[in-house]
Design an enzyme around this catalytic site. Structure first.
Site, mmCIF file in Angstrom:
data_model
loop_
_atom_site.group_PDB
_atom_site.id
_atom_site.type_symbol
_atom_site.label_atom_id
_atom_site.label_comp_id
_atom_site.label_asym_id
_atom_site.label_seq_id
_atom_site.Cartn_x
_atom_site.Cartn_y
_atom_site.Cartn_z
ATOM 1 N N ARG A 36 -2.544 20.252 59.113
ATOM 2 C CA ARG A 36 -1.340 20.485 58.304
ATOM 3 C C ARG A 36 -0.474 21.555 58.977
ATOM 4 O O ARG A 36 -0.998 22.439 59.655
ATOM 5 C CB ARG A 36 -1.715 21.015 56.914
ATOM 6 C CG ARG A 36 -2.337 20.010 56.008
ATOM 7 C CD ARG A 36 -2.438 20.613 54.596
ATOM 8 N NE ARG A 36 -2.895 19.635 53.657
ATOM 9 C CZ ARG A 36 -4.176 19.288 53.523
ATOM 10 N NH1 ARG A 36 -5.093 19.864 54.265
ATOM 11 N NH2 ARG A 36 -4.514 18.372 52.653
ATOM 12 N N HIS A 96 21.559 16.809 54.268
ATOM 13 C CA HIS A 96 22.756 17.596 54.554
ATOM 14 C C HIS A 96 23.595 17.806 53.291
ATOM 15 O O HIS A 96 23.958 18.927 52.930
ATOM 16 C CB HIS A 96 23.567 16.853 55.627
ATOM 17 C CG HIS A 96 24.840 17.521 55.995
ATOM 18 N ND1 HIS A 96 26.037 17.186 55.417
ATOM 19 C CD2 HIS A 96 25.101 18.527 56.859
ATOM 20 C CE1 HIS A 96 26.984 17.940 55.932
ATOM 21 N NE2 HIS A 96 26.439 18.758 56.816
ATOM 22 N N ARG A 130 46.303 46.967 35.283
ATOM 23 C CA ARG A 130 47.174 47.128 36.447
ATOM 24 C C ARG A 130 48.585 46.764 36.029
ATOM 25 O O ARG A 130 48.816 45.687 35.475
ATOM 26 C CB ARG A 130 46.718 46.225 37.571
ATOM 27 C CG ARG A 130 47.642 46.330 38.763
ATOM 28 C CD ARG A 130 47.214 45.428 39.873
ATOM 29 N NE ARG A 130 47.612 44.060 39.637
ATOM 30 C CZ ARG A 130 47.299 43.058 40.450
ATOM 31 N NH1 ARG A 130 46.562 43.294 41.513
ATOM 32 N NH2 ARG A 130 47.696 41.836 40.198
ATOM 33 N N GLU A 145 45.514 49.160 48.539
ATOM 34 C CA GLU A 145 45.515 47.826 49.138
ATOM 35 C C GLU A 145 46.481 47.723 50.304
ATOM 36 O O GLU A 145 46.728 46.640 50.808
ATOM 37 C CB GLU A 145 45.782 46.753 48.082
ATOM 38 C CG GLU A 145 46.934 47.026 47.166
ATOM 39 C CD GLU A 145 47.070 45.998 46.046
ATOM 40 O OE1 GLU A 145 46.400 44.958 46.082
ATOM 41 O OE2 GLU A 145 47.881 46.249 45.141
ATOM 42 N N GLY A 171 41.883 47.125 46.510
ATOM 43 C CA GLY A 171 42.254 45.715 46.380
ATOM 44 C C GLY A 171 42.057 45.081 47.738
ATOM 45 O O GLY A 171 42.957 45.060 48.586
ATOM 46 N N THR A 172 40.874 44.574 47.958
ATOM 47 C CA THR A 172 40.537 44.125 49.316
ATOM 48 C C THR A 172 41.193 42.797 49.686
ATOM 49 O O THR A 172 41.177 42.414 50.850
ATOM 50 C CB THR A 172 39.012 44.040 49.493
ATOM 51 O OG1 THR A 172 38.462 43.391 48.354
ATOM 52 C CG2 THR A 172 38.403 45.411 49.644
ATOM 53 N N ASN A 173 41.774 42.116 48.707
ATOM 54 C CA ASN A 173 42.484 40.880 49.070
ATOM 55 C C ASN A 173 43.740 41.242 49.866
ATOM 56 O O ASN A 173 43.952 40.772 50.984
ATOM 57 C CB ASN A 173 42.897 40.097 47.818
ATOM 58 C CG ASN A 173 41.719 39.789 46.925
ATOM 59 O OD1 ASN A 173 40.598 39.695 47.387
ATOM 60 N ND2 ASN A 173 41.975 39.647 45.635
ATOM 61 N N ASP A 174 44.564 42.088 49.265
ATOM 62 C CA ASP A 174 45.776 42.503 49.989
ATOM 63 C C ASP A 174 45.422 43.364 51.192
ATOM 64 O O ASP A 174 46.057 43.278 52.242
ATOM 65 C CB ASP A 174 46.717 43.260 49.052
ATOM 66 C CG ASP A 174 47.638 42.300 48.327
ATOM 67 O OD1 ASP A 174 48.264 41.463 48.998
ATOM 68 O OD2 ASP A 174 47.705 42.359 47.089
ATOM 69 N N CYS A 204 38.027 46.046 43.599
ATOM 70 C CA CYS A 204 38.344 44.984 42.643
ATOM 71 C C CYS A 204 38.854 43.722 43.327
ATOM 72 O O CYS A 204 39.290 42.791 42.667
ATOM 73 C CB CYS A 204 39.338 45.476 41.604
ATOM 74 S SG CYS A 204 40.901 45.986 42.313
#
Ligand code: PEP
Ligand code: MG
Length: 862
Positions: free
Chosen positions: A79, A426, A588, A716, A737-740, A802
């Site tokens: 096995r 897959h 905000r 940001e 604000g890690t997006n901007d 955020c």
């Protein structure tokens, strides 16, 4: 017996043998544990990863040494034993050592038919797997007799030009070579890498004395488990099949129940003592291996043998329930229960389901490969799925099987159905990774990609028709039945309450609406870390007032429009504050460019002109003047607060009045957090702060109630990060604000990067999409600078994040290591963030740099 050279380790598994999963694999290590528990495990020899690697490269170990513990006439099985049993490996090969002489000798013990049957099975397995012969001539005959044996031996000789090998050592050598090479095959490698195996993952092998499972008095084989793999509830499950070997009992007719059952005979009735022994063994394995196990056993002439035990394969729901049960019963510490559940496991529990009482028109069924329910129009290719997504429509991608080229289509689709494939295919692997409801192996489904139809029996559906994928049951349903949001059970809540006791960083939710806030509460968020107020203005009636405000030519017109918006905003905030029941709420102030609120087409502009009672040409001209080349870098965020301050004045007043209302109602003091978006200079904060302070003073005078609030800045822009020291002097908190921030650090439009992101990742320009995975090197450095400068200026400064990254374990690890106070993420990601934070805290206390990637495999407290 122990033979060690650098490349060669062959070890008899005894209680004291040196045996680690890292050298010999998880199965070998587990077998040693069973042996140490005095379980009746047949003699077993383990071959290390290095040995097997050597075999694949043509360096055969001393096979006589491998066979030595099995006596002069060995009969063994082989096995696979990889580090993590979930990585799979070649299937077991049984009955190695069967030859003419052994068959004749066994005939005296177990009867001629049984002996021939074992021999036939071995020849079949050897011919198909090892000698790679066409399976057809090696189908097992109905009657295992001398004639059928002679026929199969002759078939072997005819196909290979040599007689079937009689020497057990040669047989074993060839089986070992086959298994070692199978591990290196491309498909095997792709499958295990999809499960997290490293590229250089090794394979160990275990050679075990056969317990025959055939002969008299009672002989047979079975599999037993002690909990449901679907729900995790305690339950003795499995099957036993007389006169059988391996895991046949699970698949073949004639298998009996284990526990007494009204539907048919059971092992409990047939062999009560062995049944009782199995129950005892199960309890012992659970307690001492500290895991819910599935045990493979054989009864040989009335004697029980334990061949193997594996961690019970389980659904996500069962994983949580089992971990919690083990924790509650003191089998494992609660910390370990928390470490055993990967945060994305919770996603499966959080998914939508088809309502149990909804009418289900089942078209076809397959394997439930990824949980959740999704409905959409039938599409037959990745590009159709992408086109549907571009039109904002839901689609279900149907493929015979998926390949990597389908991944983009899977991203775009709401659900996936494949006719082929199993739980590790897959489509299944990718579907689970994406959290996409997925059903695979729907073998009764005929897909005609040219006609673009699917057919099951007499039902035919064409492209564009609506189907539903039920990833919990494996059904493909016609139409769109009602769905329910997931019911989160007690185990889920218990696990997260343990996580909350263990974690050392706060988790809040980004919530803009009362519904979001309610979800945040349901998932025990510790407050709202970001309420994007602009979302409150897109509603029908408000939008009109908003547009009047935007179009106001004179101050008093604008004031009149804002006066109408004020009570609406106050009601919004009151509702949020009520739902959050005194938990912190961070609001905000208005962020987007104003022109986002204007109609984009001529008909909309005409309606607006009518509503404003202004000539269309004036409205069009003004809308034209407001448009910007780079709106995301234009008049938005705090820049509006400086240039059109009345908007922020109105919002601040609405916040204060709502907070006072709540304080009056509850008798407690409620201090709202107010946050300024897109700040890039300290002076912006000073100016806006002065205005908000004067609004606070006015409200205080009017109401006679003290008004307090905390002012924060959303960091940001890169400049705000660099100037965090000055900015902190005027603020109680900084929230990243890690997006901007990602957009501005990379100079990469968050709205357009999708067009080339996959190419960038494919070519290795970026390791990952930085909008999904926080770029710890670049953006992370800015955050580090900001956190240090901010805290140096003000040591009680609250730090938070955020952006969308806030729920990721890697981001949380970063935030913890930089002393952040909380992360804030979308409500559905709050449970995962709570768990991630706890896992990081536990791992940190144990001196691990990060929590185990594959929880449940690493029994860290042993
Ligand atoms: C951000 O920029 O990270 C953020 C949270 O704000 P928004 O996504 O609303 O721009
Ligand atoms: Mg932003």
């Amino acid at each position: 017996m122990q033979k060690h050279t650098t490349f060669n380790a062959i070890t008899l598994i005894t209680p004291t043998a040196s045996m680690t999963a890292e050298v010999f694999g998880g199965r070998a290590k587990c077998l040693q544990r069973l042996i140490r528990l005095d379980m009746p495990v047949p003699t077993t020899v383990a071959l290390s990863f290095d040995t097997v690697r050597g075999i694949a490269q043509g360096r055969m170990p001393d096979i006589d040494a491998v066979l030595e513990p099995f006596g002069p006439t060995p009969l063994v099985s082989v096995r696979p034993s990889s580090l993590d049993p979930d990585w799979g490996g070649p299937g077991a090969v049984l009955n190695i050592g069967m030859n003419d002489a052994r068959c004749a000798a066994l005939a005296d013990e177990i009867g001629l038919a049984s002996a021939i049957s074992l021999y036939l099975r071995f020849i079949q397995s050897f011919a198909i797997n090892v000698a790679r012969l066409d399976p057809e001539p090696f189908e097992l005959p109905d009657d295992a007799d001398e004639a059928s044996l002679a026929a199969m031996l002759a078939a072997y000789e005819a196909e290979t030009n040599e007689p079937f090998p009689q020497d057990p050592a040669r047989q074993l050598g060839e089986v070992l070579r086959f298994m070692a090479r199978a591990w290196d095959g491309t498909t095997a490698r792709i499958l295990r890498e999809a499960k997290g195996a490293p590229a250089d993952a090794g394979l160990g092998l275990v050679v075990q004395e056969m317990a025959l499972g055939v002969g008299a008095p009672e002989s047979g084989a079975g599999v037993i488990q002690f909990a449901s793999e679907v729900t995790g509830a305690p339950e003795v499950k499995g099957r036993y099949l007389s006169q059988s070997q391996g895991r046949d009992a699970l698949a073949q007719e004639g298998a009996i129940y284990l526990t007494r059952d009204p539907r048919g005979p059971s092992l409990e009735e047939l062999c009560p003592e062995i049944y009782a022994d199995l129950i005892r063994i199960g309890a012992l394995a659970r307690e001492r291996l500290r895991e819910e196990m599935q045990v493979e056993f054989t009864i040989e002439s009335g004697v029980l043998h334990v061949l193997d035990a594996v961690r019970l394969p389980r659904s996500s729901r069962a994983a949580v329930r089992i971990a919690v049960a083990l924790g509650e019963q003191g089998v494992i510490p609660r910390e370990e229960a928390v470490l055993r559940i990967a945060p994305n496991t919770l996603n499966d529990l959080l998914h939508r389901q088809v309502a149990p009482d909804a009418a289900r028109e089942v078209m076809a069924s397959g394997i439930a490969a990824s949980p959740g329910a999704a409905s959409g129009q039938l599409v037959f290719s990745a590009s159709e799925a992408q086109a549907a997504a571009a039109r904002g429509e839901q689609s279900i991608l149907v493929r015979r099987e998926t390949t990597p080229e389908d991944i983009r289509g899977m991203h775009a689709a709401s659900g996936v159905v494949t006719a082929r494939g199993g739980i590790t295919s897959h489509a299944a692997v990718i579907g689970r990774g994406l959290g996409l409801p997925c059903v695979v192996g729907v073998s009764n489904l005929t897909i005609d990609t040219r006609k673009r139809t699917i057919r099951a029996g007499s039902r035919v559906l064409g492209a564009g028709e609506i189907v539903t994928v039920d990833g919990h049951t494996g059904d493909v349903l016609i139409g769109q039945p009602g769905t329910i949001e997931p019911a989160l059970d007690d185990a889920f809540r218990t696990l997260l309450s343990w996580a909350d006791d263990l974690r050392d960083i706060g988790v809040r939710a980004n919530a803009d609406t009362p519904d979001d806030a309610q979800t945040a509460r349901d998932f025990s968020a510790e407050g709202i870390g970001l309420c994007r107020t602009e979302h409150m203005f897109f509603d029908g009636e408000r939008l009109t007032v908003m547009r009047e405000m935007i179009f106001a030519q004179r101050d008093d017109d604008r004031a009149a429009a804002l006066d109408r918006l004020l009570p609406m905003q106050r009601a919004d905030f009151t509702r949020l504050f009520e739902i959050m029941e005194g938990l912190p709420v961070c609001i905000r102030l208005f962020d987007p460019p104003l022109h986002e609120f204007l109609p984009s087409d001529r008909a909309g502009l005409r309606d607006l002109a009518e509503a404003l009672d202004q000539p269309l040409s004036d409205v069009m001209e003004r809308a034209e003047r407001m448009s910007e080349y780079n709106p995301m870098l234009g008049m938005r965020g705090v820049r509006l607060g400086i240039t059109v301050p009345e908007i922020y004045d109105m919002q601040a007043r609405a916040i204060f009045e709502a907070a006072i209302g709540l304080s009056e109602k509850t008798g407690g003091e409620f201090v709202p957090d107010i946050m300024l978006p897109l700040v890039s200079a300290q002076r912006e904060v000073e100016i806006v702060r002065a205005r908000i302070d004067s609004v606070a003073a006015a409200v205080q005078t009017e109401t006679g109630r003290e008004v307090t609030y905390r002012l924060g800045v959303m960091v940001e822009t890169p400049r705000a990060a660099l100037r965090a020291g000055d900015i902190a002097e005027n603020t109680a908190f900084l929230s990243f604000g890690t997006n901007d921030m990602t957009q501005m650090t990379y100079g990469l439009s968050r709205d357009d990067a999708g067009r080339f992101m996959s190419e960038y990742v494919k070519q290795g320009v970026y390791r990952e999409d930085p909008f999904h995975t926080l770029d710890l090197e670049g953006v992370g450095e800015l955050l580090t600078i900001a956190a240090e400068r901010g805290r140096t200026a003000r040591n009680d400064l609250v730090l938070a994040i955020c952006g969308e990254h806030g729920a990721d374990q890697a981001t949380i690890a970063f935030c913890r290591s930089h002393g952040f106070d909380y992360v804030s993420c979308s409500p559905f990601r709050v449970p995962g963030a709570r768990l991630s934070a706890a896992r990081l805290a536990v791992a940190g206390r144990m001196g691990l740099t990060e929590p185990p990637a594959k929880p449940g495999k690493i029994l860290i407290y042993q």
